[in-house]
Design a protein around this motif. Sequence first.
Motif, PDB file in Angstrom:
ATOM      1  N   CYS A 164       5.400  43.417 -18.031  1.00 34.18           N
ATOM      2  CA  CYS A 164       4.428  44.501 -18.188  1.00 34.18           C
ATOM      3  C   CYS A 164       4.319  44.932 -19.648  1.00 34.18           C
ATOM      4  CB  CYS A 164       4.807  45.690 -17.309  1.00 34.18           C
ATOM      5  SG  CYS A 164       6.468  46.334 -17.627  1.00 34.18           S
ATOM      6  N   ILE A 165       5.457  44.943 -20.344  1.00 36.09           N
ATOM      7  CA  ILE A 165       5.470  45.370 -21.753  1.00 36.09           C
ATOM      8  C   ILE A 165       4.636  44.393 -22.581  1.00 36.09           C
ATOM      9  CG2 ILE A 165       6.961  45.722 -23.775  1.00 36.09           C
ATOM     10  CD1 ILE A 165       9.231  46.445 -21.778  1.00 36.09           C
ATOM     11  N   HIS A 182       2.473  58.049 -22.002  1.00 34.90           N
ATOM     12  CA  HIS A 182       1.222  58.463 -21.351  1.00 34.90           C
ATOM     13  C   HIS A 182       0.111  58.787 -22.347  1.00 34.90           C
ATOM     14  CE1 HIS A 182       2.685  58.265 -17.264  1.00 34.90           C
ATOM     15  NE2 HIS A 182       3.815  58.833 -17.677  1.00 34.90           N
ATOM     16  N   SER A 183       0.478  59.005 -23.609  1.00 39.97           N
ATOM     17  CA  SER A 183      -0.590  59.249 -24.580  1.00 39.97           C
ATOM     18  C   SER A 183      -1.262  57.953 -25.014  1.00 39.97           C
ATOM     19  CB  SER A 183      -0.054  60.018 -25.790  1.00 39.97           C
ATOM     20  OG  SER A 183       0.985  59.286 -26.396  1.00 39.97           O
ATOM     21  N   LYS A 184      -0.612  56.807 -24.729  1.00 46.09           N
ATOM     22  CA  LYS A 184      -1.236  55.516 -25.034  1.00 46.09           C
ATOM     23  C   LYS A 184      -1.867  54.872 -23.794  1.00 46.09           C
ATOM     24  CE  LYS A 184       1.375  53.987 -29.091  1.00 46.09           C
ATOM     25  NZ  LYS A 184       2.233  52.923 -29.615  1.00 46.09           N
ATOM     26  N   CYS A 185      -1.260  55.065 -22.616  1.00 40.45           N
ATOM     27  CA  CYS A 185      -1.722  54.417 -21.371  1.00 40.45           C
ATOM     28  C   CYS A 185      -3.111  54.920 -21.001  1.00 40.45           C
ATOM     29  CB  CYS A 185      -0.740  54.734 -20.240  1.00 40.45           C
ATOM     30  SG  CYS A 185      -1.272  54.175 -18.602  1.00 40.45           S
ATOM     31  N   ILE A 186      -4.039  53.972 -20.637  1.00 41.46           N
ATOM     32  CA  ILE A 186      -5.361  54.420 -20.190  1.00 41.46           C
ATOM     33  C   ILE A 186      -5.536  54.221 -18.676  1.00 41.46           C
ATOM     34  CG2 ILE A 186      -6.426  53.936 -22.442  1.00 41.46           C
ATOM     35  CD1 ILE A 186      -7.978  51.667 -20.815  1.00 41.46           C
ATOM     36  N   ALA A 189       0.309  38.992 -28.572  1.00 42.21           N
ATOM     37  CA  ALA A 189      -0.525  39.505 -29.668  1.00 42.21           C
ATOM     38  C   ALA A 189      -1.018  40.912 -29.330  1.00 42.21           C
ATOM     39  CB  ALA A 189      -1.710  38.574 -29.900  1.00 42.21           C
ATOM     40  N   ASP A 190      -1.335  41.681 -30.379  1.00 47.13           N
ATOM     41  CA  ASP A 190      -1.738  43.079 -30.202  1.00 47.13           C
ATOM     42  C   ASP A 190      -3.272  43.175 -30.266  1.00 47.13           C
ATOM     43  OD1 ASP A 190      -2.406  45.729 -30.498  1.00 47.13           O
ATOM     44  OD2 ASP A 190      -0.922  46.167 -32.049  1.00 47.13           O
ATOM     45  N   PRO A 191      -3.936  43.278 -29.117  1.00 43.06           N
ATOM     46  CA  PRO A 191      -5.406  43.218 -29.133  1.00 43.06           C
ATOM     47  C   PRO A 191      -6.049  44.397 -29.864  1.00 43.06           C
ATOM     48  CG  PRO A 191      -4.609  43.745 -26.914  1.00 43.06           C
ATOM     49  CD  PRO A 191      -3.409  43.417 -27.747  1.00 43.06           C
ATOM     50  N   LYS A 192      -5.366  45.532 -29.880  1.00 40.63           N
ATOM     51  CA  LYS A 192      -5.965  46.694 -30.536  1.00 40.63           C
ATOM     52  C   LYS A 192      -6.012  46.477 -32.055  1.00 40.63           C
ATOM     53  CE  LYS A 192      -6.012  51.690 -30.726  1.00 40.63           C
ATOM     54  NZ  LYS A 192      -6.062  51.710 -32.192  1.00 40.63           N
ATOM     55  N   LYS A 193      -4.918  45.955 -32.593  1.00 43.69           N
ATOM     56  CA  LYS A 193      -4.892  45.677 -34.038  1.00 43.69           C
ATOM     57  C   LYS A 193      -5.926  44.601 -34.378  1.00 43.69           C
ATOM     58  CE  LYS A 193      -2.059  44.192 -37.911  1.00 43.69           C
ATOM     59  NZ  LYS A 193      -3.118  43.271 -38.346  1.00 43.69           N
ATOM     60  N   PHE A 239      -2.384  48.258 -24.743  1.00 43.00           N
ATOM     61  CA  PHE A 239      -2.306  49.440 -25.591  1.00 43.00           C
ATOM     62  C   PHE A 239      -0.883  49.725 -26.091  1.00 43.00           C
ATOM     63  CE2 PHE A 239      -6.142  49.773 -23.156  1.00 43.00           C
ATOM     64  CZ  PHE A 239      -7.066  50.178 -24.115  1.00 43.00           C
ATOM     65  N   GLY A 240       0.038  48.816 -25.812  1.00 37.78           N
ATOM     66  CA  GLY A 240       1.413  49.022 -26.264  1.00 37.78           C
ATOM     67  C   GLY A 240       2.030  50.291 -25.691  1.00 37.78           C
TER      68      GLY A 240
END
Lengths: 60, 393
Positions: free
Chosen positions: A45-46, A7-11, B228-232, A51-52
Motif C-alpha cells: 500500500c505504501i 490524513h492531510s495527504k490521503c484523498i 516513482a512519485d507521480p505527484k513530483k 500521494f505518499g
Amino acid sequence: MAVKVNHSKCIGCAGCVGVCPVLALTLEENKLSCDASKCIDCGACIKICPFGALSKGDSK
Amino acid sequence: MRTDFDAIVVGGGPAGTSFARKAAEGGMNVLVIEKKKDFGVPVRCGEGFSERWNQVLEMNVSDADLGARMKGAAVFAPNGKKIVLVNDQTTGYVLERKMFDKRLALEAGRAGATLLPKSLAIGLVKEGNKTTGLRALHEGVEKVFKAPLIVSAEGMEAKIAREAGFDCKYDPYDVDACVEYEMVGVKCEPLIALWFGNEIAPRGYAWVFPKGVDYANVGIGVGGSTGADPKKLLDDFIGNHPEFFGDATVVEVKGGVISVGAPIKKMTSDGFMVIGTAAHQVDPIHGGGIGLAIEAGLIAAKHALKAFESGDYSDAALSGYEKEWRGLEEEKLGKRLKLRHVIEKLSDDDFNHVFNETRSKDLDEVLNGHFQGLAARIVLKRPSLLKVLKVLI
C-alpha cells in the motif's frame, strides 16, 4: 503492526485497499483506517499510494 | 425501509448503477449500497469516454450530459514527435464524472432501484455455505439485507467479492498510481493528449484531457511497482511545458490507482456476480474503465433477469454474463495487454525510433490489434528490437 495514514495527504481513492493482500485497510466515507491485527507490514500500500500518504507504523 | 430484495449491489459507480437501472426496469427489486454520501465523488480518473460507448449506454443522453467533445487523440513520443489519431476509439468525450455518475444513479432510482448512500458493506450473511444477504453499516448502525443475488461493483476495493472468494486483489505490478490536477488557463486543443517516456512517467504516461477551451484534467500515472512519485513527476511535467501550462492554475486535486492488468479469471459464483473495476474490466493501455463498467453492468443485469424469472441463481445460470462479456471484450483487451507489456520494455530511444516509423494509420491498426505490419517494419530498421517486438509478430 499497522501502516500510518497521513490524513492531510490521503484523498480517499482506496487504491491501497485493492492491493492489500490481507484486507487490513478500510475506507469508510472518505476516512482510511488500518486494522493492526490484520496488517502484515508488506508495504504494498505504501508503494502504490499516489500521494505518499502511507508510511510504516511503529511495530509493537 | 424494506430489507428483502432480489439483488443487492455493492458500489454506486457506473457498473453498479447501470446494473441496478436495467435490473429494476426488468422488474427486480434492487438495492444499491454506496459507502459515500453521494455518487461520483471523489473523482479518481481522467474522465475519458470514447464515442463507441454511446452505443452501449441504453440511455438517452445529450452532448451536455457527456461533457466536452473530443475530436481525436494526440500521442507524443519522448522526443516530442506528435501523431494525431482520429477513430471511434479516440473521438468521444471528457465527462464531468460528478454529473455523469449522478445521472446514472438518478436513472437507476427512476427505474425503481433503492439507493442507499452512507452505507458501508461489512460482510456477507451466510446460511451454511449459501450466501443469503449482506451486512452493512448505515450511518453507523448495522443492518442486514437479504437477497438471492449479490453483485460486487466495488471498484478497486472489492472487499466483499474477495470475502466471497473471488481473486480481485490487485498486484502492484498491475496498477498505475495516478495524480491529476484539474487546471484552468491551459492552452489546449480538443484532443486527448498522451505523453510517453520513462523519464516523464515510468511504465505509464502523462495526459491532458480537455474539459473546455481553457481547462483540462492534467495527470500522470506511473507503474505501481516502480515506486516513482507521480505527484513530483506531474509537477515537473507541468513546469517543463510552459507553452501549455504557463498561465494555468489548479482548481482540483484528484488521483487514484487504476487497473492495467488482465480481467479476473472467474466473475460469477452461486448467487454472486462481479462487475466493472472489481472484475479488473479495464483497458490496460490507458486505464479507462467507465464504458467497460457500464457494458458489464448491463450484460450482468440481462442474465440476472433470466435468473430472476427462473428462480435459478446458481453459478451455471449466472455465468452467461461472463461468457457474453468475454466474447465481446476479452480478445481485444488481451491484445492491448500484450501491447502494454511491449511498450513498457522500450527505452526512450527505442520509443522515439518506433514513433519515427509510425504513421497515424499504423497507430489505428495497432489499437485494433493488428501489430504485424508496423512491428516487422521497425525490426527491419532496428533488428535489436526483435527481442522485444517478436511477441507482436
